[in-house]
Design a protein around this motif. Structure first.
Motif, PDB file in Angstrom:
ATOM      1  N   THR A  41       0.691  -0.932   0.029  1.00 62.43           N
ATOM      2  CA  THR A  41      -0.185   0.303  -0.019  1.00 62.43           C
ATOM      3  C   THR A  41       1.327   1.247  -0.375  1.00 62.43           C
ATOM      4  O   THR A  41       0.451   2.135  -0.952  1.00 62.43           O
ATOM      5  N   PRO A  42       2.025   1.527   0.713  1.00 61.74           N
ATOM      6  CA  PRO A  42       2.482   2.798   0.685  1.00 61.74           C
ATOM      7  C   PRO A  42       3.493   2.420  -0.083  1.00 61.74           C
ATOM      8  O   PRO A  42       3.111   3.676  -1.155  1.00 61.74           O
ATOM      9  N   LEU A  43       3.365   1.821  -1.616  1.00 68.63           N
ATOM     10  CA  LEU A  43       3.930   1.526  -3.247  1.00 68.63           C
ATOM     11  C   LEU A  43       3.177   2.757  -3.600  1.00 68.63           C
ATOM     12  O   LEU A  43       3.151   3.296  -4.112  1.00 68.63           O
ATOM     13  N   ALA A  44       2.044   2.060  -3.623  1.00 65.91           N
ATOM     14  CA  ALA A  44       0.605   2.080  -3.928  1.00 65.91           C
ATOM     15  C   ALA A  44       0.504   4.127  -4.297  1.00 65.91           C
ATOM     16  O   ALA A  44       0.128   4.580  -4.579  1.00 65.91           O
ATOM     17  N   GLY A  52       0.061   3.053 -14.735  1.00 63.57           N
ATOM     18  CA  GLY A  52       1.082   2.785 -16.176  1.00 63.57           C
ATOM     19  C   GLY A  52       1.551   1.908 -15.534  1.00 63.57           C
ATOM     20  O   GLY A  52       1.750   1.168 -14.962  1.00 63.57           O
ATOM     21  N   ALA A  53       2.695   1.775 -15.968  1.00 60.38           N
ATOM     22  CA  ALA A  53       3.130   0.355 -16.135  1.00 60.38           C
ATOM     23  C   ALA A  53       4.663   0.023 -14.463  1.00 60.38           C
ATOM     24  O   ALA A  53       3.761  -1.146 -13.734  1.00 60.38           O
ATOM     25  N   ALA A  54       4.278   1.455 -13.300  1.00 60.87           N
ATOM     26  CA  ALA A  54       5.017   1.155 -12.380  1.00 60.87           C
ATOM     27  C   ALA A  54       3.659   0.444 -11.249  1.00 60.87           C
ATOM     28  O   ALA A  54       3.443  -0.299 -10.102  1.00 60.87           O
ATOM     29  N   ALA A  55       2.154   0.973 -11.756  1.00 64.06           N
ATOM     30  CA  ALA A  55       1.240   0.638 -10.790  1.00 64.06           C
ATOM     31  C   ALA A  55       0.615  -0.996 -11.513  1.00 64.06           C
ATOM     32  O   ALA A  55       0.213  -1.735 -10.207  1.00 64.06           O
ATOM     33  N   VAL A  56       0.782  -0.966 -12.150  1.00 60.89           N
ATOM     34  CA  VAL A  56       1.128  -2.657 -12.671  1.00 60.89           C
ATOM     35  C   VAL A  56       1.564  -3.206 -12.350  1.00 60.89           C
ATOM     36  O   VAL A  56       1.144  -4.126 -11.430  1.00 60.89           O
ATOM     37  N   VAL A  61       1.629  -7.225 -10.380  1.00 62.85           N
ATOM     38  CA  VAL A  61       2.918  -8.352  -9.761  1.00 62.85           C
ATOM     39  C   VAL A  61       3.743  -8.619  -8.173  1.00 62.85           C
ATOM     40  O   VAL A  61       3.982  -9.778  -8.855  1.00 62.85           O
ATOM     41  N   LEU A  62       3.355  -8.171  -7.824  1.00 65.51           N
ATOM     42  CA  LEU A  62       4.060  -7.426  -6.490  1.00 65.51           C
ATOM     43  C   LEU A  62       3.398  -8.346  -5.490  1.00 65.51           C
ATOM     44  O   LEU A  62       3.823  -9.924  -4.732  1.00 65.51           O
ATOM     45  N   PRO A  63       1.420  -8.410  -5.673  1.00 63.83           N
ATOM     46  CA  PRO A  63       1.094  -9.630  -5.479  1.00 63.83           C
ATOM     47  C   PRO A  63       1.068 -11.086  -5.640  1.00 63.83           C
ATOM     48  O   PRO A  63       1.075 -11.857  -4.844  1.00 63.83           O
TER      49      PRO A  63
END
Length: 103
Positions: A41-44, A52-56, A61-63
């Motif tokens: 969540t802090p990253l989000a 964007g790609a970072a949101a994907v 991807v991380l979960p």
């Protein structure tokens, strides 16, 4: 069914059998997957573009990586084979036995 005395409690739990054990594993996996996904969540919150790609990476991807790691741990500790290992064994048994051909 006898259980080895040196086996860990985790292995003894699974050796006893029972469908409810798989249900417990699925419930624990679901809870851990959801809780560990909240760690991102802090990253989000730092994302400028939620499409964007970072949101994907953060949302999907991380979960999925965390979920995959959660699934690998029981397989390795219990000595279960991967689907690829089982498939390889089946292919080898077909090669050894020979395959019927027409002609």
């Amino acid at each position: 069914m006898s259980t080895p005395t040196g086996a860990s409690p985790w292995k003894r739990f699974w050796k006893k059998g029972g469908w409810w054990r798989a249900l417990v594993l699925a419930a624990v996996y679901f809870v851990l997957y959801d809780l560990l996904s909240l760690a991102f969540t802090p990253l989000a919150l730092q994302l400028d573009d939620p499409t964007g790609a970072a949101a994907v990476v953060v949302y999907y991807v991380l979960p999925l990586v965390v979920g995959g790691l959660l699934l690998v741990r029981p397989r390795k500790t219990l000595g279960w084979r991967t689907p690829a290992e089982v498939f390889e064994e089946q292919l080898q048994s077909l090669e050894e036995a020979g395959v019927a051909t027409t002609g």
